[in-house]
Motif scaffolding. Structure first.
Motif, PDB file in Angstrom:
ATOM      1  N   VAL A 175      13.195 -35.388   2.637  1.00 22.43           N
ATOM      2  CA  VAL A 175      12.241 -35.429   1.530  1.00 22.43           C
ATOM      3  C   VAL A 175      12.443 -34.245   0.586  1.00 22.43           C
ATOM      4  O   VAL A 175      12.016 -34.275  -0.559  1.00 22.43           O
ATOM      5  N   CYS A 176      13.135 -33.219   1.054  1.00 21.37           N
ATOM      6  CA  CYS A 176      13.175 -31.942   0.324  1.00 21.37           C
ATOM      7  C   CYS A 176      14.197 -31.982  -0.806  1.00 21.37           C
ATOM      8  O   CYS A 176      15.357 -32.297  -0.576  1.00 21.37           O
ATOM      9  N   PRO A 177      13.789 -31.662  -2.035  1.00 18.47           N
ATOM     10  CA  PRO A 177      14.763 -31.656  -3.125  1.00 18.47           C
ATOM     11  C   PRO A 177      15.806 -30.549  -2.980  1.00 18.47           C
ATOM     12  O   PRO A 177      16.851 -30.610  -3.613  1.00 18.47           O
ATOM     13  N   MET A 178      15.492 -29.541  -2.153  1.00 17.75           N
ATOM     14  CA  MET A 178      16.433 -28.443  -1.989  1.00 17.75           C
ATOM     15  C   MET A 178      17.469 -28.726  -0.904  1.00 17.75           C
ATOM     16  O   MET A 178      18.446 -28.012  -0.772  1.00 17.75           O
ATOM     17  N   CYS A 179      17.245 -29.751  -0.073  1.00 20.49           N
ATOM     18  CA  CYS A 179      18.178 -30.065   1.012  1.00 20.49           C
ATOM     19  C   CYS A 179      19.158 -31.119   0.526  1.00 20.49           C
ATOM     20  O   CYS A 179      19.033 -32.300   0.849  1.00 20.49           O
ATOM     21  N   TYR A 180      20.126 -30.678  -0.296  1.00 16.95           N
ATOM     22  CA  TYR A 180      21.068 -31.643  -0.865  1.00 16.95           C
ATOM     23  C   TYR A 180      22.463 -31.503  -0.266  1.00 16.95           C
ATOM     24  O   TYR A 180      23.378 -32.180  -0.715  1.00 16.95           O
ATOM     25  N   CYS A 181      22.659 -30.631   0.721  1.00 16.68           N
ATOM     26  CA  CYS A 181      24.002 -30.449   1.289  1.00 16.68           C
ATOM     27  C   CYS A 181      24.537 -31.799   1.758  1.00 16.68           C
ATOM     28  O   CYS A 181      23.827 -32.564   2.394  1.00 16.68           O
ATOM     29  N   ARG A 182      25.813 -32.054   1.442  1.00 17.06           N
ATOM     30  CA  ARG A 182      26.389 -33.314   1.891  1.00 17.06           C
ATOM     31  C   ARG A 182      26.525 -33.308   3.401  1.00 17.06           C
ATOM     32  O   ARG A 182      26.443 -34.328   4.052  1.00 17.06           O
ATOM     33  N   ARG A 183      26.797 -32.125   3.967  1.00 14.77           N
ATOM     34  CA  ARG A 183      26.832 -32.029   5.411  1.00 14.77           C
ATOM     35  C   ARG A 183      25.898 -30.903   5.830  1.00 14.77           C
ATOM     36  O   ARG A 183      26.205 -29.731   5.629  1.00 14.77           O
TER      37      ARG A 183
END
Lengths: 276, 149
Positions: A175-183
């Protein structure tokens, strides 16, 4: 004309003029108080958009998926001030071009949605500046103070109890917009930094590392709190990290698209009282 | 319980300053507590908080993180970045109740063999009084006895 009609009309204009290719907004959810994201690509469907006091989710997380903005076209999105801060952070971290995001800004005051003037993230700089001087949430700070008055072992006990409930569903991450790491680091298994089964120690590590990765980036939208199926007060940890960034480094996340991320920069005179 | 408690301490050090300082302590024949296990890394900027948590998870009773004094970093800025990261990480540890006194940070230059010796002896003494880090080790034991991997 109510705010909902006004914003539906604006969305229809943006879509029919071809200025944006997509409007991300809120629609009816599974219950009367719930809202779910709605993706409108044509002006004839703007009647699906809903805007009222229940529209609390931070929709900026829907802008990050790979390829959405790579064609250079614009996307309009319904955002509260916390969402606008998220856009600034994502821009500062080179995840998107703020010029491609058309903001349909609103805020919730007394349970009602109220419009915010401005279209681009930079139009809201003054508003975010006033939020910074108003300070972080006093309610969360009250909870944080209560915890900080405990002894370290009592605090450990408190979090042990909270984290023992975690089932590692990663809803907080999704849900977090800051958690966008692909891995994500939790998915890395060579080496395996974090135990993936949901026992308390692995849960501790996962939640600590997520809080660390959000330090100075969390805008306190509360998405993790709302999405957690076992009600771990995740926002409280993130609030404590935001407080540390603000008190020690004067960093308020998402002030502008040019703001340097707090842990990617430094000042020579940063405090170091704890270093032997 | 006949044997006295000997703490395990993991030291993450940068290769240009603290490791050289430890080397100096060795070549100068200075004695220091053998409880410390040194892990050499290119720079303090390379030390992820994951390392510290992993050390504690795998049974360390204390952790030392040490690098070049501000301004002396081989990579010019690595220790400044690390310092910010530690400030935030320490606040996080304190808030989650992981005892801060088990995790120490220091600046030790290549010329400070004596400071390295004193620091290691001091930390070993402190952790010995604190006792084993049972809070974490108990949780680890649960994993080892309940799961099959």
């Amino acid at each position: 004309m109510g705010i909902q009609e006004q914003y539906r009309k604006e969305a229809a204009e943006l879509l029919s003029s071809g200025e944006v290719k997509l409007v991300i907004g809120y629609g009816e959810g599974s219950t009367a108080e719930r809202r779910r994201p709605v993706f409108v690509r044509s002006a004839e469907y703007v009647s699906r958009l809903v805007l009222d006091g229940s529209c609390v989710a931070n929709l900026s997380s829907y802008l990050v998926p790979e390829g959405l903005l790579s064609d250079g076209k614009k996307v309009a999105v319904f955002l509260k001030p916390d969402g606008i801060r998220s856009i600034n952070i994502l821009a500062a971290e080179s995840q998107l071009d703020p010029e491609q995001v058309v903001i349909l800004g609103f805020d919730i005051e007394g349970g009602q949605a109220a419009p915010l003037p401005g279209r681009k993230a930079s139009d809201f700089t003054a508003l975010i500046g006033s939020l910074k001087s108003a300070g972080l949430s006093p309610e969360l700070q009250k909870d944080a103070d209560r915890l900080e008055q405990m002894s370290a072992s009592e605090r450990f006990g408190y979090w042990k109890e909270q984290f023992s409930k975690c089932i590692k569903c990663y809803a907080c991450r999704q849900v977090c917009p800051m958690c966008y790491c692909r891995r994500c680091i939790v998915d890395v298994n060579q080496p395996q930094w974090i135990n993936t089964s949901s026992h308390t120690l692995g849960n501790f590590e996962w939640n600590i590392i997520r809080a660390f990765h959000l330090a100075g980036r969390c805008v306190s939208c509360g998405g993790c709190d709302r999405s957690c199926p076992v009600n771990i007060p995740l926002r409280l940890i993130n609030h404590r990290m935001a407080k540390e960034a603000l008190d020690t480094f004067g960093h308020y996340a998402g002030e502008s698209a040019e703001q340097q991320p707090v842990l990617a920069t430094f000042r020579q005179e940063d405090p170091e009282t704890f270093i032997l | 319980m006949s044997e006295p408690f000997e703490p395990k301490i993991v030291a993450f050090v940068c290769t240009y300053c603290t490791y050289a300082g430890a080397d100096l302590a060795g070549t100068s024949r200075m004695k220091y507590a053998s409880n410390v296990r040194i892990v050499r890394l290119p720079c303090t900027g390379r030390i992820s908080p994951m390392f510290i948590l992993k050390a504690l998870q795998k049974g360390a009773d204390g952790v030392l993180v040490s690098g070049c004094h501000p301004g002396d970093c081989h990579f010019a800025q690595g220790n400044y970045h690390a310092r910010r990261r530690w400030t935030v990480f320490r606040a996080l540890l304190a808030f989650t109740g992981i005892p801060e006194e088990r995790i120490k940070f220091s600046w030790i230059s290549a010329a400070e063999g004596a400071k390295f010796t004193e620091l290691i002896n001091g930390i070993t003494g402190q952790i010995r009084t604190l006792g084993p880090f049972e809070q974490y080790q108990e949780l680890q034991k649960v994993i080892e006895t309940q799961s099959t991997y």
